[in-house]
Design an enzyme around this catalytic site. Structure first.
Site, PDB file in Angstrom:
ATOM      1  CG  HIS A 120      31.879   8.498   8.874  1.00 50.88           C
ATOM      2  ND1 HIS A 120      32.133   7.398   9.155  1.00 50.88           N
ATOM      3  CD2 HIS A 120      33.316   9.179   9.936  1.00 50.88           C
ATOM      4  CE1 HIS A 120      33.232   6.681   9.781  1.00 50.88           C
ATOM      5  NE2 HIS A 120      33.723   7.948   9.937  1.00 50.88           N
TER       6      HIS A 120
ATOM      7  CD  GLU B 151      36.015   8.714   7.349  1.00 53.21           C
ATOM      8  OE1 GLU B 151      37.437   9.403   7.181  1.00 53.21           O
ATOM      9  OE2 GLU B 151      35.944   7.473   7.541  1.00 53.21           O
ATOM     10  CD  GLU B 152      35.332   4.113   8.149  1.00 49.65           C
ATOM     11  OE1 GLU B 152      36.995   4.298   8.252  1.00 49.65           O
ATOM     12  OE2 GLU B 152      35.137   4.253   9.715  1.00 49.65           O
TER      13      GLU B 152
ATOM     14  CG  HIS C  65      39.153   1.057  11.808  1.00 43.08           C
ATOM     15  ND1 HIS C  65      39.206   1.822  10.707  1.00 43.08           N
ATOM     16  CD2 HIS C  65      37.830   2.013  12.096  1.00 43.08           C
ATOM     17  CE1 HIS C  65      39.157   2.253  10.680  1.00 43.08           C
ATOM     18  NE2 HIS C  65      37.868   2.713  11.401  1.00 43.08           N
TER      19      HIS C  65
ATOM     20  CG  ASP D  90      35.369   5.069  13.228  1.00 43.56           C
ATOM     21  OD1 ASP D  90      35.653   6.541  12.878  1.00 43.56           O
ATOM     22  OD2 ASP D  90      36.845   4.605  12.512  1.00 43.56           O
TER      23      ASP D  90
ATOM     24  CG  ASP E 277      35.432  14.887  10.224  1.00 45.71           C
ATOM     25  OD1 ASP E 277      34.651  14.255  10.255  1.00 45.71           O
ATOM     26  OD2 ASP E 277      35.707  14.696   8.943  1.00 45.71           O
TER      27      ASP E 277
ATOM     28  CG  ASP F 256      30.905   5.314   6.388  1.00 51.39           C
ATOM     29  OD1 ASP F 256      31.185   6.417   6.577  1.00 51.39           O
ATOM     30  OD2 ASP F 256      31.513   5.002   4.995  1.00 51.39           O
TER      31      ASP F 256
END
Length: 492
Positions: free
Chosen positions: A121, A190-191, A459, A156, A217, A123
């Site tokens: 992903h 996705e987030e 994150h 990520d 994934d 985002d």
């Protein structure tokens, strides 16, 4: 011969049999690691580094409040991909699902084979307000410094998107064509759950009857000092992800003045309920993906640890007790309870008429929402407290004995020859869960080697990736594509 002597002989004989049997189990435990076939491809390093650096600079940020998302940044990112990967956009079929989710189809030579899917992903999560000055490099600078690429998404998961596309671009330039169709699928939300990205991709492909042999994934990674007794880094491939649910405990009743409280107040009853849940906890059981993890790593352990895990049927209660001592390993063998929000009261001298608490739960495969609710109700044992629960159960558990898993394991071993590659249970969520309905198996693996500090940066502050790690990720994706082609058919 007196009875005592006979008894001692019997006990000694049984002990000897026990020792011999358990030692045989230990000494005959075979490794489940394939021999590495060292990666011998070439990568255009300058192009790869520059592309990820630029990708990070697009603020493709997902917010729970979707109205805050700047979709122009997403548009600009998609245009950037088209310019950065000319061969991919020339040779592969591109479909934009729901405007922003991207599906590239790489046609293979044999249409009778089921395709595979590589997904990531693009985002990213926001940078926590007030922490910007804590970053060594601007979080959206894409700075290249000290052998690292800096910024939100370097771990990520723009590293996955760009890594996959770099691998495809390089292989296309060399004239490579896979034997089976390969889909490259990139979600944009996705987030925040993937409901408008991966979920829509799945709906679109399902309508056309597309069925994958497997989808790979992001998820686990190669982590240092992960498993006690194993000196090598362990690469964990998620074969399932825990469910995520929210339970609310609520109570309503008479309030009154704080000078004349009842023996049990609304706050007290909710607090007592939470205390009971934390004290009791869900039962632990080393099974499923958690058991698979230790079956794969046990042969690589030091002798003492190998002895214990080779004879798990005897030592399982001890193993479970050890695993429960640390939050990370405890989460591997039980559904977890985490009280996160408490609401009650507005006035210091007034008893609240209502009180409630929110509990986040991460469900083990096999634990249903209804069973979890029943466990909570039985544990708190208070009819005045209402329990509601909503969320999702764990994903399906993918096969660790399939050629699908072996292809991923072999590819990782080819790039990281010293690592132990094993299945595990993923605690967080990913887009992979959406693909369960159209894939025989779904796996979760980010092909980079991380420290515990790196995991906190995903994150958090100072997210970055070493250039070597990033180039290894590209190598891995090239290896997966080649490794899959080595399989004669889906039964191999």
């Amino acid at each position: 011969m007196n009875k005592l002597k006979l008894f001692l002989i019997i006990i000694s004989s049984l002990l000897l049999i026990f020792i011999v049997a358990t030692m045989i189990n230990t000494l005959t435990l075979e490794s489940r690691q394939p021999s590495p076939k060292h990666f011998n491809g070439t990568i255009k390093e300058d192009h790869a580094i520059n592309t990820l650096s630029k990708a990070v600079q697009f603020k493709t940020i997902s917010y729970q409040d979707r109205s805050k998302m700047d979709m122009m940044e997403f548009d600009r990112f998609i245009s950037f991909l088209e310019k950065s990967f000319p061969m991919v956009h020339k040779e592969l079929e591109l479909e934009k699902v729901n405007g922003y989710a991207l599906v590239y189809k790489w046609n293979g030579t044999d249409s009778t084979k089921n395709p595979i899917g590589l997904t990531s992903h693009y985002d990213v999560v926001p940078v926590l307000e007030g922490t910007e000055e804590n970053w060594e490099q601007d979080p959206f600078s894409g700075a290249v410094a000290d052998g690292k690429i800096w910024g939100r998404g370097t771990l990520d998961d723009k590293v996955g998107v760009i890594g996959i596309l770099e691998a495809a671009e390089h292989m296309l330039t060399e004239g490579y064509q896979p034997s089976r169709d390969i889909y490259l699928m990139f979600g944009h939300d996705e987030e925040i759950g993937g409901d408008e990205g991966a979920s829509k991709i799945v709906s679109s492909l399902k309508e056309r009857g597309v069925k994958f042999d497997f989808v790979l994934d992001e998820g686990g990674a190669i982590v240092e000092n992960m498993v006690p007794g194993v000196e090598q880094p362990v690469g964990v491939v998620g074969v399932s992800e825990k469910g995520s649910a929210t339970a609310e405990l609520s109570i309503e009743g008479s309030g009154g003045h704080s000078s004349q409280p009842k023996d049990r107040t609304n706050i007290g009853r909710i607090a007592s309920a939470i205390a009971k849940l934390e004290e009791t906890q869900f039962p632990a059981d080393l099974k499923g993906p958690g058991e698979d993890l230790f079956e794969f790593v046990a042969p690589e352990m030091s002798f003492a640890m190998r002895y214990v895990f080779a004879n798990k049927f005897i030592f399982e209660p001890i193993i479970e007790k050890i695993l429960l001592q640390q939050p990370a390993s405890a989460a591997l063998i039980r559904t977890t309870i985490a009280p996160t929000i408490f609401h009650a009261g507005e006035q210091y001298n007034a008893l609240p008429e209502k009180a409630s608490a929110i509990i986040n739960l991460r469900l083990m495969p096999g634990d249903s929402l209804e069973e979890v609710k029943e466990f909570i109700e039985e544990t708190i044992d208070d009819d005045a407290i209402k329990v509601t629960i909503e969320g999702s159960e764990a994903s399906g558990v993918s096969n660790v004995d399939s050629w699908h898993f072996r292809s991923i394991q072999q590819s990782a071993k080819n790039v990281y020859d010293e690592a132990v590659i094993a299945p595990y249970l993923m605690f967080a969520g990913s887009d992979a869960k959406h693909y369960d309905s159209i894939a025989e198996n779904t796996y979760r693996f980010l092909p980079v080697q991380l420290t515990s500090e790196d995991l906190n940066r995903m994150h958090g502050t100072n997210e970055h990736i070493s250039i070597d790690n990033y180039l290894n990720a590209i190598s891995f994706y090239m290896e997966v594509i080649k490794e899959v082609d080595r399989k004669v058919d889906s039964k191999d």
